[in-house]
Design an enzyme around this catalytic site. Structure first.
Site, PDB file in Angstrom:
ATOM      1  N   ASP A 160      29.519  16.968  45.264  1.00  0.00           N
ATOM      2  CA  ASP A 160      30.640  17.096  46.204  1.00  0.00           C
ATOM      3  C   ASP A 160      31.853  16.228  45.890  1.00  0.00           C
ATOM      4  OD1 ASP A 160      30.062  14.577  48.366  1.00  0.00           O
ATOM      5  OD2 ASP A 160      28.310  15.409  47.383  1.00  0.00           O
ATOM      6  N   ASP A 185      26.635  11.319  46.494  1.00  0.00           N
ATOM      7  CA  ASP A 185      27.363  12.200  47.413  1.00  0.00           C
ATOM      8  C   ASP A 185      28.027  11.383  48.512  1.00  0.00           C
ATOM      9  OD1 ASP A 185      24.722  11.588  48.333  1.00  0.00           O
ATOM     10  OD2 ASP A 185      24.953  13.077  49.929  1.00  0.00           O
ATOM     11  N   GLU A 186      29.058  11.979  49.112  1.00  0.00           N
ATOM     12  CA  GLU A 186      29.722  11.431  50.296  1.00  0.00           C
ATOM     13  C   GLU A 186      30.000   9.933  50.188  1.00  0.00           C
ATOM     14  OE1 GLU A 186      27.008  12.857  53.345  1.00  0.00           O
ATOM     15  OE2 GLU A 186      28.115  14.739  53.514  1.00  0.00           O
ATOM     16  N   VAL A 187      30.752   9.592  49.159  1.00  0.00           N
ATOM     17  CA  VAL A 187      31.121   8.176  48.954  1.00  0.00           C
ATOM     18  C   VAL A 187      32.343   7.892  49.834  1.00  0.00           C
ATOM     19  CG1 VAL A 187      31.579   6.388  47.232  1.00  0.00           C
ATOM     20  CG2 VAL A 187      30.265   8.411  46.594  1.00  0.00           C
ATOM     21  N   HIS A 238      25.923   6.642  50.505  1.00  0.00           N
ATOM     22  CA  HIS A 238      24.677   6.691  51.300  1.00  0.00           C
ATOM     23  C   HIS A 238      23.697   5.584  50.914  1.00  0.00           C
ATOM     24  CE1 HIS A 238      25.336   9.919  54.002  1.00  0.00           C
ATOM     25  NE2 HIS A 238      25.619  10.770  53.046  1.00  0.00           N
TER      26      HIS A 238
END
Length: 488
Positions: free
Chosen positions: A202, A151-153, A95
């Site tokens: 996550d 998060d959310e790589v 992000h």
């Protein structure tokens, strides 16, 4: 069976500033409101609203000015006066859209078409992250806690350098992730040894206990496990927290949601949905091992799903939801007592923004209430099927279809009726838009008002406006001059 109240850990409100950044005066009012509603901390995600300097100045917002250094300090002062800890959130891996969208940083992307993920192999990228952290920490005197995102790589391991690295036997994408985080954590601890470090969990959820233990940073990082759903799986969540605890992470955080997680373009939140999410988190907190220390819960209020997506619910319209969720944590349930406290504090008759109404007492704790009310009214109008789907109106479909328009052919009597109806809808919408724009101008930059209208209102008004224009063009060709009875 009622849940016990939230344990002693902090109740932190997330301020997502990558969209609709409040004017600083309104920001101060919100912080005071959060404190009176029961919050004792702020998780501040500045993104492009932070006044980065030097080579990083390019990261500052252009739609509206970033906050000044003095404004950042004043926000902290207000929070401190209210007994609230400020925790900055600086993304360090995934992000990073607000960084990697800029042309000078394109070469730091993991893959060219993923704007959010940093390439973990380039020293220049790590230096960039370290400089971002340095500037943010230095503008937060006496800072104790820092959130490094992670998060959310997306697309990690898909870049050419990553593929080369992964080609060696025994190497995994999990290790690739952990190695980069370890480098970031090592830097933080070298420069600020007493800093508490939080990160989203996550990317670690699927990792084994042994993998986590071998990461080298489990004793100095506190995972923040996020789940924003009303039907959160309590057993699975407790199991995950216990796994982190077993890996050596004795301190953990939860992350719930009071807005910004229902749909990417939601205008008005459902308080009930978010209260249910917090009730599930209370069950989790009551079920974990006694040795596991839940340091707090971050109540997220996403303003965008990511830097490049549309605006979610604005803060004013979500304050009833936030108040209800905070009181749910404090009371262990959303009891009549908790509900009465919310309605009394905010001066509303219902905790649902769509039907919140008003009480006779104007001296209430609800900064931005007029904007919230005007958004609810306009959103309700935008959802009216006859307006939203005007092109599917029987008369439009039957007497002014694309076939008719392309041939400048229409029944004048019916066309004028269509135009009259369309004009009435437009006038009604415009009246509500003017109120929203006026109220929004007091609390947000003009760019936010324009974006909100362009995203949520223009797609509904545009087709109606086009029908009016096309009817005018058509009628002038089939009705004698000066005999057109409808006045534009």
């Amino acid at each position: 069976m009622n849940n016990p109240p939230w344990p002693n850990g902090k109740k932190v409100v997330h301020l997502d500033l990558k969209g609709a950044p409040p004017k600083v005066e309104y920001l101060h009012q919100l912080i005071e409101c959060f404190a009176q509603l029961g919050a004792d901390g702020l998780l501040v995600e500045y993104e492009d609203m932070f006044p980065y300097e030097g080579a990083l100045k390019v990261l500052q917002a252009t739609a509206q000015p970033a906050y000044s250094r003095d404004q950042i300090l004043s926000m902290q002062k207000v929070a401190k006066c209210k007994g609230m800890e400020v925790i900055p959130l600086v993304q360090t891996f995934g992000h990073m859209e607000f960084v990697l969208k800029h042309r000078p940083m394109w070469n730091l992307r993991e893959v060219p078409n993923c704007v959010g993920t940093l390439n973990p192999h380039k020293e220049e990228g790590l230096k960039l992250v370290m400089e971002m952290l340095r500037q943010v920490v230095e503008l937060h005197p006496d800072l104790k806690t820092l959130h490094i995102g992670a998060d959310e790589v997306y697309m990690l391991g898909e870049g050419e350098l990553s593929k080369l690295w992964l080609a060696s036997p025994g190497r995994t994408v999990e290790q690739l992730f952990l190695n980069h985080i370890a480098s970031v954590v090592k830097y933080i601890k070298q420069v600020w040894p007493h800093m508490t470090i939080i990160m989203w969990d996550d990317m670690m959820r699927g990792m084994s206990l042994d993998t986590l233990k071998a990461s080298g940073f489990v004793e100095v990082v506190q995972p923040m496990l996020w789940d924003y759903t009303p039907n959160l799986d309590v057993e699975k969540t407790v199991s995950l927290l216990e796994k982190y605890y077993g890996a050596g992470m004795q301190h953990v955080w939860a992350a719930s949601s009071f807005k910004g997680s229902t749909n990417v373009h939601t205008n008005v939140p459902s308080t009930q949905r978010h209260v249910e999410n917090h009730l599930q988190w209370l069950k989790v907190a009551a079920s974990v091992s006694s040795g596991l220390n839940i340091r707090g819960i971050a109540m997220t209020g996403w303003q965008r799903y990511d830097h490049l997506s549309v605006l979610c619910e604005l803060m004013p319209v979500a304050l009833p939801s936030l108040a209800a969720c905070l009181q749910t944590l404090i009371h262990g349930q959303f009891s009549p007592e908790a509900q009465n406290k919310v309605t009394k504090l905010l001066g509303v008759s219902s905790v649902e923004a769509e039907s919140m109404g008003s009480t006779s007492d104007d001296a209430t704790l609800f900064p931005g209430k007029r904007l919230a009310e005007s958004i609810v009214e306009l959103d309700s109008l935008l959802c009216v099927e006859d307006i939203r789907s005007f092109e599917r109106n029987m008369y439009v479909r039957g007497w002014f279809s694309p076939y008719h328009r392309s041939r400048r052919m229409a029944n004048p009597l019916i066309a004028v009726q269509i135009q009259s109806q369309a004009s009435m809808y437009l006038a009604l919408l415009q009246q509500k838009i003017d109120v929203v724009r006026e109220e929004m101008s007091h609390l947000y930059p003009n760019s936010t008002a324009q974006e909100w209208i362009d995203e949520h209102v223009s797609p509904v008004m545009g087709p109606i406006q086009r029908i009016i224009e096309e009817i005018t063009e058509c009628i002038t060709e089939i009705v004698p001059e000066n005999r057109y009875p409808f006045q534009l």
